[in-house]
Enzyme design. Structure first.
Site, PDB file in Angstrom:
ATOM      1  N   SER A 199       0.854  -1.181   0.000  1.00 30.20           N
ATOM      2  CA  SER A 199       0.000   0.000   0.000  1.00 30.20           C
ATOM      3  C   SER A 199       0.899   1.244   0.000  1.00 30.20           C
ATOM      4  O   SER A 199       1.828   1.319  -0.813  1.00 30.20           O
ATOM      5  CB  SER A 199      -0.937  -0.041   1.208  1.00 30.20           C
ATOM      6  OG  SER A 199      -1.912   0.956   1.116  1.00 30.20           O
ATOM      7  N   ASP A 384      -8.739  -5.623  -5.785  1.00 26.49           N
ATOM      8  CA  ASP A 384      -8.412  -4.361  -5.099  1.00 26.49           C
ATOM      9  C   ASP A 384      -9.059  -3.191  -5.841  1.00 26.49           C
ATOM     10  O   ASP A 384      -8.795  -2.999  -7.030  1.00 26.49           O
ATOM     11  CB  ASP A 384      -6.879  -4.201  -5.072  1.00 26.49           C
ATOM     12  CG  ASP A 384      -6.400  -3.063  -4.182  1.00 26.49           C
ATOM     13  OD1 ASP A 384      -7.200  -2.154  -3.877  1.00 26.49           O
ATOM     14  OD2 ASP A 384      -5.219  -3.079  -3.804  1.00 26.49           O
ATOM     15  N   HIS A 418      -7.895  -4.802  -1.223  1.00 21.07           N
ATOM     16  CA  HIS A 418      -6.657  -4.125  -0.851  1.00 21.07           C
ATOM     17  C   HIS A 418      -6.028  -4.730   0.411  1.00 21.07           C
ATOM     18  O   HIS A 418      -4.811  -4.724   0.563  1.00 21.07           O
ATOM     19  CB  HIS A 418      -6.933  -2.638  -0.647  1.00 21.07           C
ATOM     20  CG  HIS A 418      -5.698  -1.835  -0.415  1.00 21.07           C
ATOM     21  ND1 HIS A 418      -4.707  -1.725  -1.363  1.00 21.07           N
ATOM     22  CD2 HIS A 418      -5.263  -1.131   0.660  1.00 21.07           C
ATOM     23  CE1 HIS A 418      -3.721  -0.974  -0.886  1.00 21.07           C
ATOM     24  NE2 HIS A 418      -4.025  -0.609   0.339  1.00 21.07           N
TER      25      HIS A 418
END
Lengths: 440, 440
Positions: A199, A384, A418
Site C-alpha cells: 500500500s 483491489d 486491498h
C-alpha cells in the site's frame, strides 16, 4: 402473524374513520456520534490487527533540520522503529519494512510489546521475512502518530509546548523515505538487502529504490502505485472532508480539547469500503440483517452496516486525526513521474505535471523510475478497488520498458481486496520469501 | 527558482541558529461547510441535468390510505407526474418511466417547464421513447421531494401543519410501484405497453412486472439489480451516516430551521464517486491540479477534488435530506427473492431471508421473478461499480432459467459507469427503441 392481523385491523378501522388515524411513530435513527470502543466485533472474517502503539519501540533522534519537499521545516525529528532478527557483522542483512497509512512500527510481537503486529504471521523464523536470516527494521513514518514526529508531536519552536497541529509541514512519501535513510545513516547501515512495503508502504519502497538505487538491493512493492489515480484521490478526499467537517477538528488544533472522534469514525467507515471487495462481502455478509426480528429503520440494520460502524468506532481510539489527513494527502500527491526528488529534496523540487498525453505521461513515469534496476517484485490483487491491479501492471511495465530485466509481476485472485497483503500469508508470503532469498 | 534559493537560505540559516527558526505557517484548510451553489462547474464531461423541480407537473391525488409494506400508513397520497406524446383511444400506448434516486418526473422539457429533463435526448419524435407512437408517463416516487408525498409533505394528521420528517413510514420500492398503479387505475390505464427504468427506476420496473404481470407488456431495466448487494448498501450507508451526523438534520425535523446542507454536500461527494468510473476520471481529470501554482494544502487541490466538491454543493439545493435517507434505504432493502409482496402489500409481507446457500438464494430470486414472462430487456455497464454488471446478468439468468424465452441482455463497454444511462443516447437509446418497437 400478529403484525399482519394488526395491520388489517388498523386498515379496516381507518377505512371507516380515517381522521382518527394515529400518526406514524418516528422511525428509529442512529446516534451517529456514539462511539463505543467496546462494540462487539462482527465475526466471520479476518481483520488486520492495528493497535494504538504507545510503547515497545525504539527512537532514533535526529537533531538536524529536515526540510520538506513542499517547503516546511522540522527543526529536529524522531523516528520510532522496531526490529526483529539479528544484524550481521557487516550490516548487510537488513530489510527495511515500510508501513501503510494506519500501520505502526509494530509489525510483529516481541518481548517489549506482546500484542500481535500487523504482519505478525509474515515475520519470524522460516517465514516470509525470515528472522533467522535477516534483520528486519520497521519504522513509523514521519507524519504518523506512533512515536515518530508528526502533527501530534510538540512543536519545539512553540513557546507553550503546543503540538504542531496543522503547522506541521505538508509531508510527502519522498520526505518519509529521506527521514528513514537518515536513520539508516545513523545506524551505519549502508545498503539494504531489500526494501519491502505494501500500500503506501509500497510507494515508499519504490521511492526508496529510485532515490537511493545504490543502497537498495531488492525491491518489493505490494498493492501499491507509481502514482495515485483520481478514484483513489476521490475516496481519500471524501474521508478528509468528512473528518475536517467535524467541528471538533478545529483546523487541527484539538489536542487540548475533544478530538474529532465522529469525523474519524465516518472517515474510517468510508475507508473500510475501499479496503475490501464485493466478493468477500457477498460471501461474508450477503443481505443478512443484524436483527431480523426488528422492522427496518435507519440504525445500522444489515450486517454489513454494523461491520462498517464497528470498524469506524474502533479506529477513533487508535489513530490521530491530523496524521490521517497529512498521510492520506501524501498518498494523493505520490507520483514517480520524472523529475523525482533526489536524496536532497531541497535541490530537486518536483515539477507539476502539465496535462499531457497518455504516452508522454507513461514516458515520464518510466524515466522517474529509471534508476530502479535491482531485482523487483510487484504484487497486485485483482479484487483491489483502491490500488487496482492495472496500477501494479503499470509499475512492472514501466520498469521493464526502462530496462530492468529482473522484474517479477504476479496478480493474485484472492477476494480480500486491498487488505490482501495483511491476510494472505500463503500467496503473498510465498512470493515475498522467494524474491528475498533467491540468488539473482 | 526563488523558492529553491529561499529554502537553501533558510536551511543554511537554521544550521547556524536552529532556535531562531520561524514556526511553520498553518496549512491552508478548506471551509468544508461553505456551500456555494454558484461554484463554477468543472468543464470537460457530460453531467446529468437535475433541477429542483417545483412546478410544471400534474398531481394525481388519492384520498385513500396507502399502507406501507413495513407497517406505516399514509392517510392520503399525491403523485406528481409529467407526460409526453398522445394517449391513444384504447389507452394501450402507455410507457411508464421510473426514476432513479435523484430523478423527478421532469424527464423531458415541455411547455410548462422548459428546463431540459434528465432523459431529454431519449424522449421525443423518433427517439428511443418515441412520442409519435407512445404516451410516456413519468412519476416522482412516493418518498421523493418533487411533488409526490414524501417526508417533506405536511402530515395531514398533525395538528400544527407539521411535515412528516421521520414520521414518514419506511418506504420500499414495492410501495412506490403500488402507488403508481393506483394512479394508473385512476387514469383508466389497464395495461402498459412497457415499464422502463434505470438504476432504482430499474428496480421499480422489475417490481412492477412481477407484481402486475398482466398489466406490463414489456419490461426494460437498465443498470439495476434484483437485490442490492453489500457493497452498494455500504456505499449508501456511508452517505446516510454522514448526512445524519449533521446536527442540522435534527432527526429529520429540520423543516422550520436550517437544513443539513453540509451533510448533504458530504453525502453527495461520496455518492458521486459511485456514479462514475475510474477510466472516465483518468481521461477527464488524471492528476491535474486545479491551481498548480499553489503549494499543496488541504483545500480541494486536484481537479477531481474540485469536481466532487462542486457536485456536492450543487445537490444541497435540489434535494430533500429526508428523501435521500428514505429512498436510499428503500434501495438497500430491495430484494426480488420469493416471497415478494403481491398487489396488496398488507397481505403479503416479505419474509426476511435467512442466511442460506448461494444456490437456494438464487432459487428464491428466480421464484420471486417467476411471473415476469413478458419480453424483457436488461442492460448493464461494465464500468458500473454501484450496480455491477454481474447483477444485470443475475437478473437475466434468473428470468431465463425461470422460463422467460424473450430476455435480451446487453453489456455496454462505455466508460461512464453507473451514469451511462443518463448519457449514452447511442448505445442505451438504440437498445431501448428496438425493444419497445419490435414485434414480439
Amino acid at each position: 402473524m400478529f403484525r399482519k392481523l394488526q395491520r388489517i385491523a388498523i386498515r379496516q378501522f381507518h377505512r371507516n374513520a380515517p381522521n382518527l388515524l394515529d400518526r406514524n411513530p418516528i422511525v428509529r435513527t442512529p446516534i451517529v456520534d456514539k462511539i463505543d470502543p467496546r462494540t462487539k466485533a462482527v465475526e466471520g472474517g479476518p481483520e488486520p490487527s492495528y493497535e494504538n502503539v504507545v510503547s515497545g519501540y525504539s527512537i532514533s533522534t535526529h537533531r538536524e533540520t529536515l526540510t520538506m519537499l513542499h517547503g516546511g521545516v522540522l527543526p529536529e525529528f524522531k523516528i520510532a522503529y522496531e526490529s526483529w532478527g539479528e544484524l550481521n557483522e557487516d550490516k548487510s542483512n537488513v530489510i527495511l519494512l515500510h508501513t501503510g497509512l494506519s500501520g505502526s512500527s509494530h509489525a510483529k510481537s516481541h518481548s517489549k510489546n506482546l500484542h500481535p503486529g500487523w504482519w505478525e504471521k509474515f515475520i519470524g523464523p522460516g517465514l516470509a521475512l525470515d528472522t533467522d536470516k535477516f534483520h528486519i527494521i520497521c519504522t513509523n513514518v514521519i507524519g504518523g502518530c506512533y512515536g515518530s514526529t508528526g502533527p501530534s508531536s510538540v512543536d519545539p519552536l512553540a513557546k507553550n509546548g503546543e503540538r504542531y497541529g496543522t503547522r506541521f509541514p505538508i509531508v510527502t512519501v519522498f520526505d518519509m523515505v529521506r527521514a528513514q535513510f537518515k536513520m539508516l545513516d545513523a545506524m551505519g547501515i549502508q545498503k539494504l538487502h531489500a526494501s519491502v512495503g505494501s500500500s503506501m508502504g509500497g510507494m515508499q519502497s519504490i521511492a526508496a529504490a529510485a532515490m537511493f538505487p545504490e543502497r537498495v538491493g531488492r525491491l518489493i512493492a505490494i498493492s501499491a502505485a507509481a502514482r495515485s489515480h483520481p478514484v483513489s484521490i476521490a475516496m481519500r478526499f471524501a474521508q478528509r472532508q468528512v473528518l475536517m467537517a467535524d467541528p471538533n477538528w478545529a483546523n487541527g488544533f484539538y489536542y487540548n480539547s475533544s478530538p474529532p472522534h465522529l469525523g474519524m469514525k465516518l472517515a474510517r467507515t468510508i475507508a473500510t469500503i475501499t479496503y475490501r471487495s464485493g466478493p468477500e462481502w457477498e460471501e461474508r455478509f450477503g443481505r443478512v440483517r443484524a436483527n431480523p426480528e426488528e422492522e427496518p429503520s435507519f440504525v445500522p440494520d444489515f450486517l454489513i452496516e454494523t461491520y462498517l460502524n464497528h470498524q469506524g468506532e474502533k479506529f477513533c481510539y487508535t489513530y490521530d486525526a491530523n496524521s490521517l489527513i497529512y498521510i492520506s494527502k501524501a498518498m494523493d500527491m505520490f507520483d514517480m513521474s520524472h523529475p523525482i526528488p533526489t536524496k536532497d529534496a531541497v535541490l530537486g523540487s518536483q515539477e507539476e505535471s502539465p496535462n499531457c498525453s497518455k504516452a508522454s505521461a507513461l514516458e515520464k513515469l518510466q524515466k522517474g523510475m529509471s534508476t530502479i534496476k535491482m531485482p523487483t517484485l510487484i504484487l497486485g490483487v485483482q479484487s483491489d478497488i483502491l490500488f487496482p491491479v492495472w496500477q501494479q501492471k503499470e509499475i512492472a511495465d514501466c520498469l521493464r520498458s526502462g530496462g530492468n530485466e529482473r522484474v517479477t509481476y504476479y496478480e493474485l485472485d484472492t477476494i480480500y481486496g486491498h487488505d490482501t497483503f495483511l491476510i494472505d500469508t500463503v500467496n503473498v508470503g510465498g512470493a515475498v520469501k522467494g524474491h528475498l532469498e533467491m540468488d539473482y
